[in-house]
Design a protein around this motif. Structure first.
Motif, PDB file in Angstrom:
ATOM      1  N   GLU A 223       0.831  -1.206   0.000  1.00  0.00           N
ATOM      2  CA  GLU A 223       0.000   0.000   0.000  1.00  0.00           C
ATOM      3  C   GLU A 223       0.867   1.259   0.000  1.00  0.00           C
ATOM      4  OE1 GLU A 223      -2.775  -0.045   3.181  1.00  0.00           O
ATOM      5  OE2 GLU A 223      -3.817  -1.848   2.496  1.00  0.00           O
ATOM      6  N   GLN A 224       2.029   1.186   0.650  1.00  0.00           N
ATOM      7  CA  GLN A 224       2.943   2.324   0.687  1.00  0.00           C
ATOM      8  C   GLN A 224       3.864   2.249  -0.521  1.00  0.00           C
ATOM      9  OE1 GLN A 224       2.774   4.681   3.078  1.00  0.00           O
ATOM     10  NE2 GLN A 224       4.349   5.898   2.090  1.00  0.00           N
ATOM     11  N   LEU A 225       3.509   2.960  -1.580  1.00  0.00           N
ATOM     12  CA  LEU A 225       4.286   2.897  -2.809  1.00  0.00           C
ATOM     13  C   LEU A 225       5.519   3.799  -2.731  1.00  0.00           C
ATOM     14  CD1 LEU A 225       1.406   3.068  -5.448  1.00  0.00           C
ATOM     15  CD2 LEU A 225       2.767   1.069  -4.835  1.00  0.00           C
ATOM     16  N   PRO A 226       6.659   3.314  -3.204  1.00  0.00           N
ATOM     17  CA  PRO A 226       7.857   4.165  -3.254  1.00  0.00           C
ATOM     18  C   PRO A 226       7.631   5.320  -4.218  1.00  0.00           C
ATOM     19  CG  PRO A 226       8.400   1.831  -3.596  1.00  0.00           C
ATOM     20  CD  PRO A 226       6.909   1.956  -3.706  1.00  0.00           C
ATOM     21  N   GLN A 227       8.262   6.449  -3.944  1.00  0.00           N
ATOM     22  CA  GLN A 227       8.108   7.634  -4.779  1.00  0.00           C
ATOM     23  C   GLN A 227       9.390   7.950  -5.526  1.00  0.00           C
ATOM     24  OE1 GLN A 227       5.903  11.052  -3.104  1.00  0.00           O
ATOM     25  NE2 GLN A 227       5.915   9.920  -1.182  1.00  0.00           N
ATOM     26  N   VAL A 228       9.242   8.406  -6.753  1.00  0.00           N
ATOM     27  CA  VAL A 228      10.383   8.851  -7.532  1.00  0.00           C
ATOM     28  C   VAL A 228      11.072  10.018  -6.805  1.00  0.00           C
ATOM     29  CG1 VAL A 228      11.068   9.988  -9.680  1.00  0.00           C
ATOM     30  CG2 VAL A 228       9.454   8.091  -9.735  1.00  0.00           C
ATOM     31  N   LEU A 229      12.395   9.997  -6.762  1.00  0.00           N
ATOM     32  CA  LEU A 229      13.240  10.996  -6.116  1.00  0.00           C
ATOM     33  C   LEU A 229      13.185  10.945  -4.592  1.00  0.00           C
ATOM     34  CD1 LEU A 229      12.831  14.114  -8.436  1.00  0.00           C
ATOM     35  CD2 LEU A 229      14.546  12.326  -8.521  1.00  0.00           C
ATOM     36  N   GLU A 230      12.630   9.862  -4.045  1.00  0.00           N
ATOM     37  CA  GLU A 230      12.614   9.699  -2.595  1.00  0.00           C
ATOM     38  C   GLU A 230      13.982   9.188  -2.140  1.00  0.00           C
ATOM     39  OE1 GLU A 230       9.348   8.094   0.556  1.00  0.00           O
ATOM     40  OE2 GLU A 230       9.774   6.784  -1.134  1.00  0.00           O
ATOM     41  N   SER A 231      14.532   9.791  -1.088  1.00  0.00           N
ATOM     42  CA  SER A 231      15.828   9.343  -0.580  1.00  0.00           C
ATOM     43  C   SER A 231      15.665   7.993   0.107  1.00  0.00           C
ATOM     44  CB  SER A 231      16.410  10.365   0.395  1.00  0.00           C
ATOM     45  OG  SER A 231      15.580  10.498   1.533  1.00  0.00           O
ATOM     46  N   ALA A 232      16.719   7.173   0.054  1.00  0.00           N
ATOM     47  CA  ALA A 232      16.642   5.822   0.607  1.00  0.00           C
ATOM     48  C   ALA A 232      18.045   5.322   0.912  1.00  0.00           C
ATOM     49  CB  ALA A 232      15.929   4.883  -0.366  1.00  0.00           C
ATOM     50  N   VAL A 233      18.099   4.203   1.622  1.00  0.00           N
ATOM     51  CA  VAL A 233      19.363   3.523   1.905  1.00  0.00           C
ATOM     52  C   VAL A 233      19.199   2.066   1.502  1.00  0.00           C
ATOM     53  CG1 VAL A 233      20.974   2.761   3.694  1.00  0.00           C
ATOM     54  CG2 VAL A 233      19.973   5.049   3.817  1.00  0.00           C
ATOM     55  N   LEU A 234      20.154   1.558   0.725  1.00  0.00           N
ATOM     56  CA  LEU A 234      20.143   0.162   0.299  1.00  0.00           C
ATOM     57  C   LEU A 234      21.173  -0.597   1.127  1.00  0.00           C
ATOM     58  CD1 LEU A 234      19.243  -2.123  -1.604  1.00  0.00           C
ATOM     59  CD2 LEU A 234      20.990  -1.333  -3.228  1.00  0.00           C
ATOM     60  N   ASP A 235      20.692  -1.553   1.926  1.00  0.00           N
ATOM     61  CA  ASP A 235      21.581  -2.392   2.728  1.00  0.00           C
ATOM     62  C   ASP A 235      21.892  -3.658   1.949  1.00  0.00           C
ATOM     63  OD1 ASP A 235      21.526  -0.595   4.786  1.00  0.00           O
ATOM     64  OD2 ASP A 235      19.986  -1.641   5.929  1.00  0.00           O
ATOM     65  N   LEU A 236      23.172  -3.901   1.716  1.00  0.00           N
ATOM     66  CA  LEU A 236      23.616  -5.103   1.012  1.00  0.00           C
ATOM     67  C   LEU A 236      24.453  -5.943   1.948  1.00  0.00           C
ATOM     68  CD1 LEU A 236      24.767  -3.717  -2.463  1.00  0.00           C
ATOM     69  CD2 LEU A 236      22.643  -4.894  -1.936  1.00  0.00           C
ATOM     70  N   GLU A 237      24.124  -7.217   2.044  1.00  0.00           N
ATOM     71  CA  GLU A 237      24.934  -8.165   2.805  1.00  0.00           C
ATOM     72  C   GLU A 237      25.269  -9.306   1.864  1.00  0.00           C
ATOM     73  OE1 GLU A 237      23.253  -9.357   6.469  1.00  0.00           O
ATOM     74  OE2 GLU A 237      22.914  -7.313   7.181  1.00  0.00           O
ATOM     75  N   GLN A 238      26.460  -9.251   1.324  1.00  0.00           N
ATOM     76  CA  GLN A 238      26.858 -10.215   0.293  1.00  0.00           C
ATOM     77  C   GLN A 238      28.266 -10.718   0.578  1.00  0.00           C
ATOM     78  OE1 GLN A 238      24.698 -10.978  -2.181  1.00  0.00           O
ATOM     79  NE2 GLN A 238      23.176  -9.467  -1.560  1.00  0.00           N
ATOM     80  N   GLY A 239      28.654 -11.735  -0.141  1.00  0.00           N
ATOM     81  CA  GLY A 239      30.036 -12.190  -0.110  1.00  0.00           C
ATOM     82  C   GLY A 239      30.300 -13.232   0.948  1.00  0.00           C
ATOM     83  N   GLU A 240      31.489 -13.805   0.889  1.00  0.00           N
ATOM     84  CA  GLU A 240      31.864 -14.901   1.768  1.00  0.00           C
ATOM     85  C   GLU A 240      31.914 -14.461   3.228  1.00  0.00           C
ATOM     86  OE1 GLU A 240      35.568 -16.280   0.293  1.00  0.00           O
ATOM     87  OE2 GLU A 240      34.766 -16.970  -1.634  1.00  0.00           O
ATOM     88  N   GLY A 241      32.386 -13.258   3.479  1.00  0.00           N
ATOM     89  CA  GLY A 241      32.491 -12.777   4.848  1.00  0.00           C
ATOM     90  C   GLY A 241      31.243 -12.077   5.338  1.00  0.00           C
ATOM     91  N   ALA A 242      30.141 -12.214   4.621  1.00  0.00           N
ATOM     92  CA  ALA A 242      28.880 -11.551   4.968  1.00  0.00           C
ATOM     93  C   ALA A 242      29.094 -10.051   5.177  1.00  0.00           C
ATOM     94  CB  ALA A 242      28.252 -12.188   6.197  1.00  0.00           C
ATOM     95  N   GLU A 243      29.843  -9.440   4.249  1.00  0.00           N
ATOM     96  CA  GLU A 243      30.106  -8.004   4.340  1.00  0.00           C
ATOM     97  C   GLU A 243      28.805  -7.213   4.212  1.00  0.00           C
ATOM     98  OE1 GLU A 243      33.994  -7.051   1.996  1.00  0.00           O
ATOM     99  OE2 GLU A 243      32.982  -8.703   0.996  1.00  0.00           O
ATOM    100  N   THR A 244      28.773  -6.092   4.871  1.00  0.00           N
ATOM    101  CA  THR A 244      27.586  -5.245   4.813  1.00  0.00           C
ATOM    102  C   THR A 244      27.970  -3.865   4.289  1.00  0.00           C
ATOM    103  OG1 THR A 244      26.594  -6.377   6.699  1.00  0.00           O
ATOM    104  CG2 THR A 244      25.686  -4.233   6.118  1.00  0.00           C
ATOM    105  N   ALA A 245      27.202  -3.381   3.343  1.00  0.00           N
ATOM    106  CA  ALA A 245      27.391  -2.021   2.832  1.00  0.00           C
ATOM    107  C   ALA A 245      26.061  -1.300   2.886  1.00  0.00           C
ATOM    108  CB  ALA A 245      27.923  -2.043   1.408  1.00  0.00           C
ATOM    109  N   ARG A 246      26.083  -0.074   3.377  1.00  0.00           N
ATOM    110  CA  ARG A 246      24.874   0.749   3.411  1.00  0.00           C
ATOM    111  C   ARG A 246      25.071   1.862   2.401  1.00  0.00           C
ATOM    112  NH1 ARG A 246      25.980  -0.816   8.630  1.00  0.00           N
ATOM    113  NH2 ARG A 246      24.307  -1.988   9.626  1.00  0.00           N
ATOM    114  N   LEU A 247      24.320   1.787   1.312  1.00  0.00           N
ATOM    115  CA  LEU A 247      24.508   2.690   0.189  1.00  0.00           C
ATOM    116  C   LEU A 247      23.395   3.733   0.167  1.00  0.00           C
ATOM    117  CD1 LEU A 247      25.316  -0.219  -2.227  1.00  0.00           C
ATOM    118  CD2 LEU A 247      26.973   1.410  -1.367  1.00  0.00           C
TER     119      LEU A 247
END
Length: 300
Positions: A223-247
């Protein structure tokens, strides 16, 4: 009466613009200085006195934490309110910042209401809010509808001109968004998974493609649709060491994932605003590993 002065420090122009607009809209007469990283902020603070510092954590040359530690070593800046504007909300990072003398936190992504509340609190404690409030119209110091702050920040306040072309919460139904070109049959299969944090809440996402400038994401429609030009943070947890990046970034495009009006899935183009070398290195390694490798043009 001297003006209240605020220093905004962030290596992302988009974030600085959002903060500056929020301050100017709600605190008329406020004086704003800005710096692109901690090193530039040091140079500015050595020349000019400020009443409040709003600072990003992760920046090239000198981080927000390093700037905070430096400020607390300066006689003139020991008690200056310092608010960290960051996607780092982990207990370890919070404790680290508190030990360094931080005054408060604003988590990314943030709404204008959150920004205004934190700034009011800081200026009140510093005894600076009354002077601003006395000269401001009552409505300027109250919260209101800030759904299109990101859009207005990028269009210089001319959001009404662009609004007809950009999907909003009220108009971002599939009919207003172009269907994705030849999407994969299974929206839950992709090159990786992550968490997209928006001002209104978090959404699990599938990463369909990734470059150093943007990510192509698929999320389940709510119901809560994302909006164009809305600021956000993408959390990625990938890789062998379970690295985390907050983009940190913003939504550049929102489209229906399937070419039908009742599409259950949305395809989002998420543009990065970070210029942090560590994050770029992480992305490079992630792409090189092939865990999120898929060709698509960043300039599209």
């Amino acid at each position: 009466m001297s003006k209240v002065s605020v220093l905004v420090v962030d290596d992302a122009t988009f974030i600085r613009d959002l903060v500056k607009k929020g301050l100017r809209d709600n605190f008329p007469g406020i004086h704003i200085e800005e710096a692109v990283n901690g090193r530039k902020a040091q140079q500015l603070l050595a020349r000019h006195a400020v009443d409040l510092i709003l600072c990003d954590w992760e920046m090239p040359e000198l981080s927000g934490l390093e700037l905070l530690s430096w400020c607390r070593e300066q006689d003139a800046l020991k008690t200056t309110p310092f608010i960290m504007v960051t996607s780092r909300g982990d207990k370890e990072n919070v404790v680290q910042a508190i030990q360094a003398g931080v005054s408060d936190f604003i988590g990314k992504p943030f709404s204008t209401e959150q920004l205004v509340t934190k700034v009011k609190k800081a200026l009140h404690r510093a005894g600076k809010l009354q002077a601003l409030a006395a000269s401001a119209p009552p409505k300027m110091l109250s919260t209101g509808a800030y759904a299109n702050d990101s859009l207005a920040a990028l269009t210089g306040g001319k959001a009404d001109v662009v609004q007809a072309k950009a999907p909003t919460a009220a108009a971002a139904k599939p009919a207003a968004a172009a269907p994705a070109a030849k999407p994969a049959a299974n929206p839950t299969s992709g090159r990786g998974q992550g968490q997209l944090r928006l001002p209104g809440g978090s959404m699990a996402c599938v990463i369909k493609a990734l470059s150093l400038k943007e990510a192509l994401l698929v999320v389940k429609r709510t119901e809560q649709l994302p909006q164009v030009l809305e600021s956000a943070v993408l959390d990625l947890e990938q890789g062998e060491g379970a690295e985390t990046a907050r983009l940190n970034g913003y939504l550049h495009a929102v489209a229906a994932f399937e070419p039908k009006p009742d599409s259950e899935w949305l395809q989002l183009t998420f543009k990065f605003v970070d210029r942090d070398p560590q994050k770029l290195d992480y992305l490079s390694r992630l792409i090189a590993r092939g865990s999120a490798q898929k060709h698509f043009s960043p300039g599209a």
